[in-house]
Design an enzyme around this catalytic site. Structure first.
Site, PDB file in Angstrom:
ATOM      1  N   TYR A   1     -41.727 -78.461 -53.036  1.00 37.44           N
ATOM      2  CA  TYR A   1     -43.185 -78.289 -53.076  1.00 37.44           C
ATOM      3  C   TYR A   1     -43.715 -77.937 -51.689  1.00 37.44           C
ATOM      4  O   TYR A   1     -44.476 -76.986 -51.510  1.00 37.44           O
ATOM      5  CB  TYR A   1     -43.820 -79.594 -53.583  1.00 37.44           C
ATOM      6  CG  TYR A   1     -45.329 -79.675 -53.484  1.00 37.44           C
ATOM      7  CD1 TYR A   1     -46.138 -79.096 -54.458  1.00 37.44           C
ATOM      8  CD2 TYR A   1     -45.951 -80.342 -52.428  1.00 37.44           C
ATOM      9  CE1 TYR A   1     -47.528 -79.182 -54.376  1.00 37.44           C
ATOM     10  CE2 TYR A   1     -47.333 -80.430 -52.342  1.00 37.44           C
ATOM     11  CZ  TYR A   1     -48.122 -79.856 -53.321  1.00 37.44           C
ATOM     12  OH  TYR A   1     -49.496 -79.930 -53.234  1.00 37.44           O
TER      13      TYR A   1
ATOM     14  N   LYS B   1     -45.385 -74.454 -50.329  1.00 34.54           N
ATOM     15  CA  LYS B   1     -46.769 -74.447 -49.818  1.00 34.54           C
ATOM     16  C   LYS B   1     -46.802 -73.836 -48.419  1.00 34.54           C
ATOM     17  O   LYS B   1     -47.681 -73.049 -48.090  1.00 34.54           O
ATOM     18  CB  LYS B   1     -47.322 -75.877 -49.778  1.00 34.54           C
ATOM     19  CG  LYS B   1     -47.724 -76.416 -51.134  1.00 34.54           C
ATOM     20  CD  LYS B   1     -49.032 -75.797 -51.586  1.00 34.54           C
ATOM     21  CE  LYS B   1     -49.384 -76.171 -53.001  1.00 34.54           C
ATOM     22  NZ  LYS B   1     -50.533 -75.447 -53.534  1.00 34.54           N
TER      23      LYS B   1
ATOM     24  N   SER C   1     -51.001 -78.174 -48.252  1.00 35.64           N
ATOM     25  CA  SER C   1     -50.915 -79.628 -48.410  1.00 35.64           C
ATOM     26  C   SER C   1     -50.400 -80.307 -47.149  1.00 35.64           C
ATOM     27  O   SER C   1     -49.549 -79.752 -46.436  1.00 35.64           O
ATOM     28  CB  SER C   1     -49.956 -79.933 -49.565  1.00 35.64           C
ATOM     29  OG  SER C   1     -49.571 -81.283 -49.529  1.00 35.64           O
TER      30      SER C   1
END
Ligand code: NAD
Ligand code: UD2
Length: 303
Positions: free
Chosen positions: A141, A145, A117
């Site tokens: 997050y 990632k 991302s």
């Protein structure tokens, strides 16, 4: 080709699975239906749906044993959920990824594509954001990632697994779920436009994002499955163009002939103001960038 699509019942995964089936591939979908829906997937003899979890090592190994390639999309995709529950989301977003890589190493999987991302860049001052830009993952997050991406590099170098990590910018299109306050902004705008309800714009609406139509992303991922020259690659997936929320509002209104009611509130804490992908690597590798113009993508979304 037998392709395992993790998170295949979700927004992006269902488009990828649909494309793969249309091209005659055998598709295994592994999804725990935490946000995905069975009905997102097309009925097809070529598609086998397995309700299950990427945290389940035994199940993941079974799925990988039958697969030639893996497209790994399963994750808790909400940044806010990771802020609320770093340890819980880590299990899906990081442990699940490592389970898959381990299972691939022990089986005959030849290709591994990973959904990274743009969140790993954090708030950057220089645009467009290049892959070489200093990384600044600001949330659990983004940390997970990025850790997954580093592990892909390791499995590529150490075990020769043909991996590619794609850093998705803002993906939009049909089947994106608008029901959470943290859903993608285009899904929320379209939902409010069609239902006549008001939407809140956080900030002045001049913030920009690099919006990619989901069909373009699905095409790109499917095309890259057959590539043997990309092992260890890392690549932005964006258009190289920025669109502000106010421009989005105008585009939606012109496509639909309806008016979107908006109110303005303070910017979200930690919100990125401007975002745009550098696309040189994408162009060098695929000879193109995602092409669907925003108005056409919005038309598809509104149906
Ligand atoms: P989504 O929530 O629609 O899809 C995620 C899917 O994974 C869902 O079907 C969910 O049920 C499944 N899932 C979650 N945890 C699981 C687990 N432990 N085991 C098995 N299945 C599990 O979200 P999406 O927008 O389609 O995102 C797909 C991928 O792309 C995610 O990895 C996300 O982080 C990444 N991504 C998305 C965007 C975007 O703009 N949508 C941007 C950057 C990265
Ligand atoms: C997206 C991804 C995230 C991560 C990141 C990479 C989604 C849902 N999130 O976060 O997973 O990959 O990109 O940089 O796709 N906004 C409003 N009103 C609303 C909702 C949003 O004004 O009701 C604003 C929001 O404050 C932000 C912009 O719209 O300025 C885009 O928000 P978003 O949640 O769609 O996406 P983003 O870029 O925060």
């Amino acid at each position: 080709m037998n392709v395992l699509v993790t998170g295949g019942a979700g927004f992006i995964g269902s488009h990828v699975s649909e494309r793969l089936v249309a091209l005659g591939n055998q598709v295994q979908v592994l999804d725990n239906l935490s946000t995905g829906k069975r009905e997102n997937l097309p009925p097809s003899e070529l598609l086998n749906f397995q309700e299950g979890d990427i945290r389940d090592q035994e199940l993941v190994a079974e799925c990988c044993d039958q697969a030639d390639a893996v497209i790994h999309l399963a994750a808790v995709a909400s940044v806010q959920a990771s802020v609320d529950d770093p340890a819980g989301t880590h299990q899906s977003n990081f442990d699940g990824t490592l389970n898959l890589l381990e299972a691939c190493r022990k089986s005959d999987v030849k290709r591994f594509l990973y959904a990274c991302s743009a969140a790993i860049y954090g708030d950057t001052e220089v645009l467009p954001v290049k892959e070489e830009t200093a990384l600044n993952p600001l949330t659990p997050y983004a940390v997970d990632k990025l850790s997954g991406e580093y592990y892909l590099g390791y499995y590529s170098r150490q075990y020769g697994l043909n991996t590619s990590s794609f850093r998705f910018f803002n993906i939009y299109g049909p089947r994106q779920d608008p029901s959470s306050p943290y859903s993608g902004v285009i899904s929320i705008m379209a939902d409010r436009l069609l239902s006549g309800r008001e939407m809140t714009i956080f900030g002045d609406g001049k913030q920009t994002r690099d919006f990619v139509y989901v069909g373009d992303l699905a095409d790109l991922l499917v095309e890259s499955l057959a590539r043997t020259d990309m092992s260890g690659s890392i690549m932005n997936v964006g258009t190289g163009k920025q669109t502000s929320l106010l421009d989005l509002k105008s585009a939606l209104e012109s496509v639909s002939g309806k008016t979107l009611k908006v109110s303005f509130d303070d910017p979200r804490k930690g919100d990125i103001k401007f975002s745009c992908a550098a696309v040189t690597r994408l162009v060098t590798c695929f000879g193109k960038v995602p092409t669907t113009p925003i108005k056409e993508g919005l038309r598809e979304l509104l149906g």
